[in-house]
Design a protein around this motif. Structure first.
Motif, PDB file in Angstrom:
ATOM      1  N   GLU A 221      14.317  -4.611   8.382  1.00  0.00           N
ATOM      2  CA  GLU A 221      13.564  -5.397   7.406  1.00  0.00           C
ATOM      3  C   GLU A 221      13.791  -4.805   6.014  1.00  0.00           C
ATOM      4  OE1 GLU A 221       9.243  -7.056   7.838  1.00  0.00           O
ATOM      5  OE2 GLU A 221       9.079  -5.055   6.958  1.00  0.00           O
ATOM      6  N   THR A 222      14.076  -5.663   5.037  1.00  0.00           N
ATOM      7  CA  THR A 222      14.259  -5.228   3.651  1.00  0.00           C
ATOM      8  C   THR A 222      13.192  -5.867   2.786  1.00  0.00           C
ATOM      9  OG1 THR A 222      16.658  -4.988   3.966  1.00  0.00           O
ATOM     10  CG2 THR A 222      15.843  -5.088   1.700  1.00  0.00           C
ATOM     11  N   LEU A 223      12.358  -5.034   2.170  1.00  0.00           N
ATOM     12  CA  LEU A 223      11.257  -5.509   1.342  1.00  0.00           C
ATOM     13  C   LEU A 223      11.720  -5.746  -0.085  1.00  0.00           C
ATOM     14  CD1 LEU A 223       8.530  -2.960   2.545  1.00  0.00           C
ATOM     15  CD2 LEU A 223       8.813  -5.335   3.304  1.00  0.00           C
ATOM     16  N   PRO A 224      10.965  -6.533  -0.855  1.00  0.00           N
ATOM     17  CA  PRO A 224      11.272  -6.667  -2.284  1.00  0.00           C
ATOM     18  C   PRO A 224      11.333  -5.290  -2.937  1.00  0.00           C
ATOM     19  CG  PRO A 224       9.588  -8.236  -1.636  1.00  0.00           C
ATOM     20  CD  PRO A 224       9.794  -7.343  -0.456  1.00  0.00           C
ATOM     21  N   GLY A 225      12.371  -5.038  -3.700  1.00  0.00           N
ATOM     22  CA  GLY A 225      12.574  -3.722  -4.278  1.00  0.00           C
ATOM     23  C   GLY A 225      13.662  -2.950  -3.569  1.00  0.00           C
ATOM     24  N   GLY A 226      14.049  -3.419  -2.348  1.00  0.00           N
ATOM     25  CA  GLY A 226      15.209  -2.854  -1.675  1.00  0.00           C
ATOM     26  C   GLY A 226      14.945  -1.871  -0.561  1.00  0.00           C
ATOM     27  N   THR A 227      13.671  -1.513  -0.283  1.00  0.00           N
ATOM     28  CA  THR A 227      13.382  -0.579   0.798  1.00  0.00           C
ATOM     29  C   THR A 227      13.671  -1.220   2.158  1.00  0.00           C
ATOM     30  OG1 THR A 227      11.654   0.519  -0.489  1.00  0.00           O
ATOM     31  CG2 THR A 227      11.618   0.833   1.887  1.00  0.00           C
ATOM     32  N   SER A 228      14.458  -0.547   2.987  1.00  0.00           N
ATOM     33  CA  SER A 228      14.795  -1.061   4.314  1.00  0.00           C
ATOM     34  C   SER A 228      14.310  -0.101   5.388  1.00  0.00           C
ATOM     35  CB  SER A 228      16.309  -1.255   4.455  1.00  0.00           C
ATOM     36  OG  SER A 228      16.779  -2.258   3.568  1.00  0.00           O
ATOM     37  N   HIS A 229      13.890  -0.655   6.520  1.00  0.00           N
ATOM     38  CA  HIS A 229      13.401   0.147   7.632  1.00  0.00           C
ATOM     39  C   HIS A 229      13.467  -0.693   8.892  1.00  0.00           C
ATOM     40  CE1 HIS A 229      10.059  -2.038   5.743  1.00  0.00           C
ATOM     41  NE2 HIS A 229       9.693  -2.287   6.987  1.00  0.00           N
TER      42      HIS A 229
END
Length: 278
Positions: A185-193
């Motif tokens: 999953e990639t959140l707004p702002g670019g953090t992926s996990h």
């Protein structure tokens, strides 16, 4: 007489040493880092049952929640952080406060039952969030998702609570391989996990949540096995979490054990020692 005086002085010095050590440990835990043991599987696969980490309290500054709670059931000791630092409670502010970022893995105090929780921050003040068919939407847009195979674990009792994991490929007999679908999953702002899913359930289809100012919205990475902000506080969930309830950011796993006790050395997960949390 001299020997009695010497013995008395020795006992006094020992007591003073213990008191000083406890004071130093209390200051260290209050201001810098707090130990946290992962008791449940709500943050798999980012955090596993039995992971041990230190929470960085300097990341977001300090509030009443920064004070440690001291609970020793065996001796009836139950001192809550609010009992110690309640004078800082009430205005939803922090001293030397730093703003948390979307995607941080955060330890916070439950707004009602005062239990410490650890979840991923997905919603900032003013955001609108909704789960549609298992996909998180933030401010009307779906987050990025990429299939990433399966997360696998043994169908065995986990941690001190001895609970079995939930599996997408049920029924799975004890000792079998428990599988869950994994996505990045990639959140707004670019953090992926990584997130994992077990099946279709009510928490995959929600109303629109409007995050109030000064509050945050949290979810577990194990989406179908997490009590988080999707469930209101009135019915046992987390709801919106005030800024002052944040304790700190989880940065690194220090130690990990897959067994019922950290003393069971044959269950240690050496590949998780000093692993960064992302």
């Amino acid at each position: 007489m001299a020997s009695k005086t010497t013995a008395g002085n020795s006992i006094l010095e020992t007591i003073k040493t213990i008191v000083y050590a406890l004071l130093i440990a209390g200051v260290f835990r209050t201001l810098f880092f707090q130990p946290f043991w992962i008791p449940s599987g709500s943050m798999k696969e980012t955090l596993l049952v039995g992971d041990f980490l230190f929470v960085n309290k300097m990341a977001y500054g300090y509030s009443y929640a920064s004070c440690p709670s001291i609970r020793l059931g065996a001796v009836g000791l139950n001192i809550d952080a609010q009992d110690i630092c309640g004078f800082l409670d009430g205005d939803n502010s922090r001293i030397l406060g730093g703003e948390p970022e979307r995607g941080d893995v955060v330890v916070f105090r439950h707004p009602v039952n005062r239990t410490d929780y650890i979840k991923r921050l997905v919603g900032l003040p003013g955001d609108k969030l909704q789960m549609k068919d298992g996909v998180l939407h933030i401010n009307g847009a779906a987050v990025g998702l990429m299939d990433d195979g399966d997360f696998e674990e043994a169908m065995e009792r986990q941690g001190p609570q001895g609970n079995f994991p939930r599996c997408e490929n049920d029924p799975v007999g004890q000792g079998g391989v428990c599988k869950k679908s994994r996505q990045i999953e990639t959140l707004p702002g670019g953090t992926s996990h990584a997130i994992i899913n077990i099946g279709n359930q009510s928490s995959d289809h929600t109303k629109v949540y409007h995050v109030p100012e000064g509050h945050f919205f949290f979810m577990g990475d194990n989406r179908d096995n997490s009590t988080d902000s999707r469930v209101p506080q009135a019915v046992g969930g987390v709801g919106y979490v005030p800024f002052e309830n944040l304790i700190g950011r989880a940065d690194r796993i220090m130690f990990s054990s897959a067994g019922r006790s950290m003393l069971f050395f044959w269950t240690w997960r050496s590949d998780r020692f000093f692993k960064a949390v992302s």
